[in-house]
Write an enzyme that holds these catalytic residues in place. Sequence first.
Site, PDB file in Angstrom:
ATOM      1  CE  LYS A  54      29.459  48.812  66.135  1.00  0.00           C
ATOM      2  NZ  LYS A  54      29.296  49.583  67.271  1.00  0.00           N
ATOM      3  CD  GLN A  98      29.503  51.540  69.734  1.00  0.00           C
ATOM      4  OE1 GLN A  98      29.377  51.550  69.110  1.00  0.00           O
ATOM      5  NE2 GLN A  98      27.852  50.465  70.787  1.00  0.00           N
ATOM      6  CG  ASP A 121      25.070  53.139  63.495  1.00  0.00           C
ATOM      7  OD1 ASP A 121      24.677  51.972  63.719  1.00  0.00           O
ATOM      8  OD2 ASP A 121      25.649  54.062  64.285  1.00  0.00           O
TER       9      ASP A 121
HETATM   10  N1  GUN Z   1      25.051  51.314  70.252  1.00  0.00           N
HETATM   11  C1  GUN Z   1      24.559  49.538  70.966  1.00  0.00           C
HETATM   12  N2  GUN Z   1      24.150  49.786  69.022  1.00  0.00           N
HETATM   13  C2  GUN Z   1      24.275  50.750  68.637  1.00  0.00           C
HETATM   14  C3  GUN Z   1      24.660  51.065  66.959  1.00  0.00           C
HETATM   15  O1  GUN Z   1      24.008  50.092  66.347  1.00  0.00           O
HETATM   16  N3  GUN Z   1      24.974  52.075  66.499  1.00  0.00           N
HETATM   17  C4  GUN Z   1      25.438  52.747  67.198  1.00  0.00           C
HETATM   18  N4  GUN Z   1      25.844  53.838  66.566  1.00  0.00           N
HETATM   19  N5  GUN Z   1      25.405  52.502  68.589  1.00  0.00           N
HETATM   20  C5  GUN Z   1      25.046  51.981  69.491  1.00  0.00           C
END
Ligand code: GUN
Length: 296
Positions: A54, A98, A121
């Site tokens: 990311k 996350q 998200d």
């Molecule tokens: N962990 C795995 N996929 C995601 C996601 O799309 N967003 C977040 N915040 N954590 C994750």
Amino acid sequence: MTAKVIDGKAFAAKVRGQVAEHVARLKEANGIQPGLAVVLVGEDPASQVYVRNKHASTIEVGMASFEHRLDASTSEAELLALIDKLNADPKVHGILVQLPLPGHLNSELVINRIDPAKDVDGFHISNVGLLGTGQKSMVPCTPLGCLMMLRDHHGKLAGLNAVVVGRSNIVGKPMAQLLLGDSCTVTIAHSRTKDLAEVCRRADILVAAVGRPEMITGEMVRPGATVIDVGINRIERDGKAKLVGDVHYESAAAVAGAITPVPGGVGPMTIACLLANTLTACCRANGLAEPEGLTA
Ligand code: GUN
């Protein structure tokens, strides 16, 4: 029929390119740089890989990336204090915590502390409610990526029968809402649906997000249907580690009109849509026009 393969890797690169162009224009015309803050608590190895990717993608499109790595023993109060600080920071337009969080932290409480306008998200309860009532919201990245690929392939989706297999808050439920928003006739099925094969065979659009390796086979696919495989399952076959989706690719591709592969289908779209959401959040925060084609 052999299905057209929907190339998610190429599509995601195109989306990232559009985001980068818009970011450059924002900087030039308005002196604004969109910023994304990612918070990682603990040392989960898979999460560390996601967060690294990311960060790299955020920088690549010209945005500011703010990484916050906290010790696994971080208290809820400390994490909430950091979120409050990010909520108040005008350089931060998107906040992602996350998941999964270490067991002593209440994920719902933490996610719902994020300013909904910065919730890239789309997990905050306000955004869930806005999406469910057809109002402007932040939309979860994976279903947004699926919607973009479907619109690109079909043009208009109105009137098509869509079946979503899976009912998670992160993919299944928001995917169904988005398809409904585009006037599909939507069925949500899941692992306990009676006669799942028959339900799936009604679908012009079949989205598999059930989390079970290769559960959707060719005989469950209507000839010519579009199959979107959200699954990412690590399995061992013939003594080798392999990545497979929720769809049995070979049998489904023999029947479908179009299909996303795993890897290289939905996966790359998730980060591309995270960047698109951050750009959208930045434009909204500054009262500017939203990027076209990058929102629901
Ligand atoms: N962990 C795995 N996929 C995601 C996601 O799309 N967003 C977040 N915040 N954590 C994750």
